[in-house]
Scaffold this motif. Structure first.
Motif, PDB file in Angstrom:
ATOM      1  N   PRO A 182       9.939  -2.077  11.011  1.00  0.00           N
ATOM      2  CA  PRO A 182      10.898  -1.009  10.676  1.00  0.00           C
ATOM      3  C   PRO A 182      10.273   0.377  10.490  1.00  0.00           C
ATOM      4  O   PRO A 182      10.870   1.239   9.873  1.00  0.00           O
ATOM      5  N   LYS A 183       9.041   0.574  11.000  1.00  0.00           N
ATOM      6  CA  LYS A 183       8.352   1.874  10.946  1.00  0.00           C
ATOM      7  C   LYS A 183       8.155   2.350   9.501  1.00  0.00           C
ATOM      8  O   LYS A 183       8.546   3.451   9.110  1.00  0.00           O
ATOM      9  N   ILE A 184       7.497   1.521   8.717  1.00  0.00           N
ATOM     10  CA  ILE A 184       7.279   1.831   7.308  1.00  0.00           C
ATOM     11  C   ILE A 184       6.337   3.019   7.141  1.00  0.00           C
ATOM     12  O   ILE A 184       5.264   3.063   7.736  1.00  0.00           O
ATOM     13  N   ARG A 185       6.750   3.962   6.313  1.00  0.00           N
ATOM     14  CA  ARG A 185       5.861   5.056   5.903  1.00  0.00           C
ATOM     15  C   ARG A 185       5.651   4.999   4.381  1.00  0.00           C
ATOM     16  O   ARG A 185       4.531   5.030   3.900  1.00  0.00           O
ATOM     17  N   PHE A 186       6.773   4.909   3.645  1.00  0.00           N
ATOM     18  CA  PHE A 186       6.695   4.820   2.182  1.00  0.00           C
ATOM     19  C   PHE A 186       7.026   3.396   1.742  1.00  0.00           C
ATOM     20  O   PHE A 186       7.960   2.777   2.239  1.00  0.00           O
ATOM     21  N   TYR A 187       6.219   2.873   0.821  1.00  0.00           N
ATOM     22  CA  TYR A 187       6.435   1.520   0.293  1.00  0.00           C
ATOM     23  C   TYR A 187       6.134   1.509  -1.199  1.00  0.00           C
ATOM     24  O   TYR A 187       5.127   2.064  -1.644  1.00  0.00           O
ATOM     25  N   ALA A 188       7.015   0.886  -1.975  1.00  0.00           N
ATOM     26  CA  ALA A 188       6.769   0.665  -3.407  1.00  0.00           C
ATOM     27  C   ALA A 188       7.132  -0.775  -3.720  1.00  0.00           C
ATOM     28  O   ALA A 188       8.307  -1.157  -3.633  1.00  0.00           O
ATOM     29  N   GLY A 189       6.124  -1.587  -4.052  1.00  0.00           N
ATOM     30  CA  GLY A 189       6.340  -3.006  -4.312  1.00  0.00           C
ATOM     31  C   GLY A 189       6.023  -3.369  -5.751  1.00  0.00           C
ATOM     32  O   GLY A 189       4.923  -3.088  -6.248  1.00  0.00           O
ATOM     33  N   PHE A 190       6.986  -4.015  -6.417  1.00  0.00           N
ATOM     34  CA  PHE A 190       6.850  -4.407  -7.812  1.00  0.00           C
ATOM     35  C   PHE A 190       6.765  -5.932  -7.879  1.00  0.00           C
ATOM     36  O   PHE A 190       7.740  -6.626  -7.570  1.00  0.00           O
ATOM     37  N   PRO A 191       5.601  -6.489  -8.255  1.00  0.00           N
ATOM     38  CA  PRO A 191       5.416  -7.940  -8.237  1.00  0.00           C
ATOM     39  C   PRO A 191       6.410  -8.675  -9.130  1.00  0.00           C
ATOM     40  O   PRO A 191       6.762  -8.200 -10.224  1.00  0.00           O
ATOM     41  N   LEU A 192       6.867  -9.832  -8.645  1.00  0.00           N
ATOM     42  CA  LEU A 192       7.720 -10.728  -9.421  1.00  0.00           C
ATOM     43  C   LEU A 192       6.794 -11.729 -10.107  1.00  0.00           C
ATOM     44  O   LEU A 192       6.435 -12.763  -9.536  1.00  0.00           O
ATOM     45  N   LYS A 193       6.410 -11.402 -11.324  1.00  0.00           N
ATOM     46  CA  LYS A 193       5.396 -12.174 -12.047  1.00  0.00           C
ATOM     47  C   LYS A 193       6.066 -13.042 -13.100  1.00  0.00           C
ATOM     48  O   LYS A 193       6.732 -12.527 -13.998  1.00  0.00           O
TER      49      LYS A 193
END
Length: 249
Positions: free
Chosen positions: A109-120
């Motif tokens: 999907p042509k990623i430029r910005f990514y913010a990932g919050f772990p499911l801990k």
């Protein structure tokens, strides 16, 4: 690409924990879909995902703005995110050597910005992420960051409720196989098993079950444990109502 699979013992423990929720491959559920919708709206991005990182792939339990259901784990931004001690924020993938040649960056999907919050979960196992994605460089404001943290914690709460409920219902489905009367402590409510050992009722029931069901969180618990999320929902509802009144006027 760098091999990001952690050492064998840790990965086996994480995959075992993920399997206990029995959620991989299940149908969409509104409790998770509502969260990804709120995440996309709050962060003003076109894509939001609840990902679960399996052995060879990342699978999307819930998604906004994306048609596919999974990608290879080797391509996954979320594989990087679950190895971090804090959320992983990539402002511009073209400026990060880890991702500049990633197929999800160079292609859809042509990623430029990514913010990932772990499911801990409470045992420290990172099952996947709640992430938001944009096709242009970006970042999160402190308020957006805080909401994303709350939403990721809420997903984990849903998952824990799912596992507990599955265990309890499985137990109830097998109670007809049990003979005699259960010995229950009048004070701590522990149950004596067939070997004469005392254990918590939930642990006892979890050993004897096989039922599946849907789950959720009641309004009272939502207001008690997730007041900030309820506030976001209420603001979103108020905004939508205002739009409807404006369009009718």
């Amino acid at each position: 690409m760098q091999n990001l699979i952690p050492k064998k013992e840790e990965e086996e423990r994480r995959l075992k924990a993920l399997a206990e929720y029995r959620i991989l491959g299940t149908k969409p559920e509104s409790c998770y879909d509502d969260i990804t919708k709120i995440a996309a709206s709050t962060c003003n991005v076109p894509i939001s995902l609840m990902t679960l990182v399996d052995k060879d792939k990342q699978w999307f339990k819930s998604k906004v703005g994306l048609e596919i259901n999974e990608t290879k784990r080797d391509w996954s931004f979320c594989t990087h995110a679950i190895q971090e001690n804090s959320p992983l924020i990539i402002q511009d993938a073209f400026q990060d050597e880890r991702f500049i040649n990633n197929p999800l960056v160079t292609g859809d999907p042509k990623i430029r910005f990514y913010a990932g919050f772990p499911l801990k979960n409470r045992d420290g196992n990172k099952l996947g992420t709640l992430c938001v994605i944009d096709r242009k460089p970006g970042n999160l404001s402190p308020k957006q960051y805080n909401v994303m943290e709350l939403l990721s914690k809420q997903i984990v709460s849903f998952l824990e409720l799912r596992k507990k409920s599955l265990n309890l219902l499985e137990a109830l489905s097998n109670l007809h196989k049990q003979e005699g009367i259960l010995s229950v402590c009048s004070y701590c409510r522990e149950v004596k098993n067939n070997d004469g050992d005392w254990m918590h009722l939930e642990k006892y029931l979890s050993k004897i079950s096989d039922i599946r069901f849907s789950h959720g969180v009641c309004d009272v618990c939502m207001e008690k444990h997730f007041p900030d999320v309820v506030e976001v929902w209420n603001k979103k509802d108020s905004f939508q109502e205002g739009q409807k009144r404006f369009l009718k006027s």
